[in-house]
Write a protein that holds these residues in place. Sequence first.
Motif, PDB file in Angstrom:
ATOM      1  N   ASN A   3       0.819  -1.207   0.000  1.00  0.00           N
ATOM      2  CA  ASN A   3       0.000   0.000   0.000  1.00  0.00           C
ATOM      3  C   ASN A   3       0.855   1.260   0.000  1.00  0.00           C
ATOM      4  O   ASN A   3       0.478   2.289  -0.567  1.00  0.00           O
ATOM      5  N   ASN A   4       2.013   1.188   0.617  1.00  0.00           N
ATOM      6  CA  ASN A   4       2.879   2.356   0.714  1.00  0.00           C
ATOM      7  C   ASN A   4       3.544   2.716  -0.611  1.00  0.00           C
ATOM      8  O   ASN A   4       4.202   3.753  -0.705  1.00  0.00           O
ATOM      9  N   LYS A   5       3.376   1.847  -1.623  1.00  0.00           N
ATOM     10  CA  LYS A   5       3.912   2.185  -2.943  1.00  0.00           C
ATOM     11  C   LYS A   5       3.193   3.393  -3.524  1.00  0.00           C
ATOM     12  O   LYS A   5       3.726   4.102  -4.368  1.00  0.00           O
ATOM     13  N   GLY A   6       1.920   3.573  -3.112  1.00  0.00           N
ATOM     14  CA  GLY A   6       1.155   4.715  -3.613  1.00  0.00           C
ATOM     15  C   GLY A   6       0.239   4.341  -4.753  1.00  0.00           C
ATOM     16  O   GLY A   6       0.600   3.549  -5.629  1.00  0.00           O
ATOM     17  N   ARG A   7      -0.966   4.911  -4.753  1.00  0.00           N
ATOM     18  CA  ARG A   7      -1.965   4.593  -5.772  1.00  0.00           C
ATOM     19  C   ARG A   7      -1.558   5.065  -7.167  1.00  0.00           C
ATOM     20  O   ARG A   7      -2.016   4.540  -8.168  1.00  0.00           O
ATOM     21  N   SER A   8      -0.715   6.045  -7.231  1.00  0.00           N
ATOM     22  CA  SER A   8      -0.366   6.609  -8.541  1.00  0.00           C
ATOM     23  C   SER A   8       0.504   5.671  -9.372  1.00  0.00           C
ATOM     24  O   SER A   8       0.565   5.805 -10.599  1.00  0.00           O
ATOM     25  N   VAL A   9       1.177   4.715  -8.713  1.00  0.00           N
ATOM     26  CA  VAL A   9       2.082   3.834  -9.453  1.00  0.00           C
ATOM     27  C   VAL A   9       1.613   2.379  -9.476  1.00  0.00           C
ATOM     28  O   VAL A   9       2.185   1.562 -10.190  1.00  0.00           O
ATOM     29  N   ILE A  10       0.576   2.046  -8.728  1.00  0.00           N
ATOM     30  CA  ILE A  10       0.141   0.656  -8.644  1.00  0.00           C
ATOM     31  C   ILE A  10      -0.584   0.247  -9.925  1.00  0.00           C
ATOM     32  O   ILE A  10      -1.333   1.026 -10.515  1.00  0.00           O
ATOM     33  N   THR A  11      -0.334  -0.970 -10.397  1.00  0.00           N
ATOM     34  CA  THR A  11      -1.000  -1.482 -11.600  1.00  0.00           C
ATOM     35  C   THR A  11      -2.282  -2.203 -11.207  1.00  0.00           C
ATOM     36  O   THR A  11      -2.513  -2.491 -10.029  1.00  0.00           O
ATOM     37  N   ALA A  12      -3.110  -2.507 -12.209  1.00  0.00           N
ATOM     38  CA  ALA A  12      -4.355  -3.227 -11.945  1.00  0.00           C
ATOM     39  C   ALA A  12      -4.063  -4.588 -11.326  1.00  0.00           C
ATOM     40  O   ALA A  12      -4.735  -5.007 -10.376  1.00  0.00           O
ATOM     41  N   GLU A  13      -3.055  -5.277 -11.841  1.00  0.00           N
ATOM     42  CA  GLU A  13      -2.701  -6.595 -11.309  1.00  0.00           C
ATOM     43  C   GLU A  13      -2.225  -6.495  -9.859  1.00  0.00           C
ATOM     44  O   GLU A  13      -2.552  -7.346  -9.030  1.00  0.00           O
ATOM     45  N   GLU A  14      -1.469  -5.450  -9.551  1.00  0.00           N
ATOM     46  CA  GLU A  14      -0.990  -5.261  -8.180  1.00  0.00           C
ATOM     47  C   GLU A  14      -2.141  -4.917  -7.234  1.00  0.00           C
ATOM     48  O   GLU A  14      -2.159  -5.353  -6.091  1.00  0.00           O
TER      49      GLU A  14
ATOM     50  N   THR B  56     -10.166   2.051  -8.318  1.00  0.00           N
ATOM     51  CA  THR B  56      -9.709   3.317  -8.887  1.00  0.00           C
ATOM     52  C   THR B  56      -8.663   3.149  -9.986  1.00  0.00           C
ATOM     53  O   THR B  56      -8.430   4.062 -10.761  1.00  0.00           O
ATOM     54  N   VAL B  57      -8.030   1.990 -10.041  1.00  0.00           N
ATOM     55  CA  VAL B  57      -6.983   1.778 -11.039  1.00  0.00           C
ATOM     56  C   VAL B  57      -7.624   1.384 -12.371  1.00  0.00           C
ATOM     57  O   VAL B  57      -8.472   0.486 -12.429  1.00  0.00           O
ATOM     58  N   GLU B  58      -7.229   2.044 -13.428  1.00  0.00           N
ATOM     59  CA  GLU B  58      -7.793   1.771 -14.750  1.00  0.00           C
ATOM     60  C   GLU B  58      -7.494   0.327 -15.176  1.00  0.00           C
ATOM     61  O   GLU B  58      -6.380  -0.161 -15.006  1.00  0.00           O
ATOM     62  N   GLY B  59      -8.501  -0.335 -15.695  1.00  0.00           N
ATOM     63  CA  GLY B  59      -8.311  -1.687 -16.201  1.00  0.00           C
ATOM     64  C   GLY B  59      -8.422  -2.767 -15.152  1.00  0.00           C
ATOM     65  O   GLY B  59      -8.095  -3.929 -15.421  1.00  0.00           O
ATOM     66  N   TYR B  60      -8.904  -2.424 -13.943  1.00  0.00           N
ATOM     67  CA  TYR B  60      -8.996  -3.400 -12.853  1.00  0.00           C
ATOM     68  C   TYR B  60      -9.854  -4.598 -13.254  1.00  0.00           C
ATOM     69  O   TYR B  60      -9.423  -5.750 -13.163  1.00  0.00           O
ATOM     70  N   HIS B  61     -11.081  -4.343 -13.693  1.00  0.00           N
ATOM     71  CA  HIS B  61     -11.984  -5.445 -14.035  1.00  0.00           C
ATOM     72  C   HIS B  61     -11.512  -6.199 -15.275  1.00  0.00           C
ATOM     73  O   HIS B  61     -11.661  -7.422 -15.359  1.00  0.00           O
ATOM     74  N   LYS B  62     -10.929  -5.488 -16.202  1.00  0.00           N
ATOM     75  CA  LYS B  62     -10.399  -6.149 -17.399  1.00  0.00           C
ATOM     76  C   LYS B  62      -9.289  -7.130 -17.022  1.00  0.00           C
ATOM     77  O   LYS B  62      -9.244  -8.267 -17.516  1.00  0.00           O
ATOM     78  N   ALA B  63      -8.408  -6.692 -16.121  1.00  0.00           N
ATOM     79  CA  ALA B  63      -7.315  -7.565 -15.676  1.00  0.00           C
ATOM     80  C   ALA B  63      -7.852  -8.752 -14.891  1.00  0.00           C
ATOM     81  O   ALA B  63      -7.385  -9.889 -15.050  1.00  0.00           O
ATOM     82  N   MET B  64      -8.847  -8.509 -14.030  1.00  0.00           N
ATOM     83  CA  MET B  64      -9.448  -9.584 -13.246  1.00  0.00           C
ATOM     84  C   MET B  64     -10.104 -10.621 -14.158  1.00  0.00           C
ATOM     85  O   MET B  64      -9.916 -11.834 -13.984  1.00  0.00           O
ATOM     86  N   ASP B  65     -10.882 -10.151 -15.122  1.00  0.00           N
ATOM     87  CA  ASP B  65     -11.573 -11.076 -16.030  1.00  0.00           C
ATOM     88  C   ASP B  65     -10.586 -11.905 -16.839  1.00  0.00           C
ATOM     89  O   ASP B  65     -10.814 -13.096 -17.099  1.00  0.00           O
TER      90      ASP B  65
END
Length: 361
Positions: free
Chosen positions: A149-160, A226-235
Amino acid sequence: MTKIRLLKKTRSIGALLLTIVVLMQSNVVVAVAQEYEGEEVYVSYETNSYLENDRYVYLLMPDDPEWIEMVDYSEKVTACRIPETVLESLSNEQLLQAIIDFPLLSGIFTFSSLKEGTEHLEKVCDAYAELLRRTGAKDILLDEIFFRNNKGRSVITAEEEIILDTLVALTIYQEGFCESLSFEEAELLADASTLVEIKEEAYALDGVVTPNKTFVPCEVRTCYHTVEGYHKAMDAQIEMQFGVELVYEGTCTYNCHSYAWYKQSPYNRYWMQDPTPYTKDGSYSRVVSGNLNTSAASAIPGDIVLYGSISHSAVLEGSISGEPIATRTLISKWGSTGVFRHRATQVPSSYDTNTISIWHR
């Protein structure tokens, strides 16, 4: 490192890893017995060769040809089993990584509640079950969650973010942990996650009515990914892990019961926990009752398949036939992930495939 080397060519992979025999001492060999159409084939590893870069390597992964050939979910679970002696030799850090690498990990999001998904994972993921048996398991998970979590939302990927949400769910919905969480820990977990279920303002109560006008309580949920592509990556993960076909992209707004019984539309906005009002008020009549081996000759496309009492709902697709339910094609919404086309046996085993009923309007 070669993960698996078959010593004999085979025509079918229908019963992978039916038996696991571990013969392991300090400098002995780990032998894994596999059965193909009644013939046993042995694959041997030298001690500790199940590790690569100090992390456990599963014998099969979703991109392996042998995995792709498997259809039933139960076969895939068996292929992911870790021998007890190997489990005991793994460090806490290696167990945590084995949980993250578990080939069916995204399955926790395919249930109508994350608590169900977490309970299911404990049954099928040996690394998670082993970690729970160890002292300090909660702290191990919390440390990893806070680090990520401390990596920050601005750099986290959908997979992460999917992994982060998974670890939060495994902590919050683990009965052995939730009661011992301090206020600060619970607050930090909520901050680290985008899970709808732990947000206080995540949903409002509402409802729909059956064809015979019985009110069915539902939730109207808000998605916090909030991360773009979250559901796409999950599916994409679900498609690869379970071998199913995506029909509609995932969403947190509706679940399997709402999709099957209320509205088969990607614009559905209701999350339904209990569809039994549809069966109790005469809106639907039962046409088949049995298990996966029961003939579905009397069922037609559009009929609704109910697993167990209310563990999962799906819509029957395809032509009328006398084949057993197990061979028919279904379409259903899987928790907060997508709507998928699949066989009845491709769903997680906790969907209760032992008792199946089919209902007609």
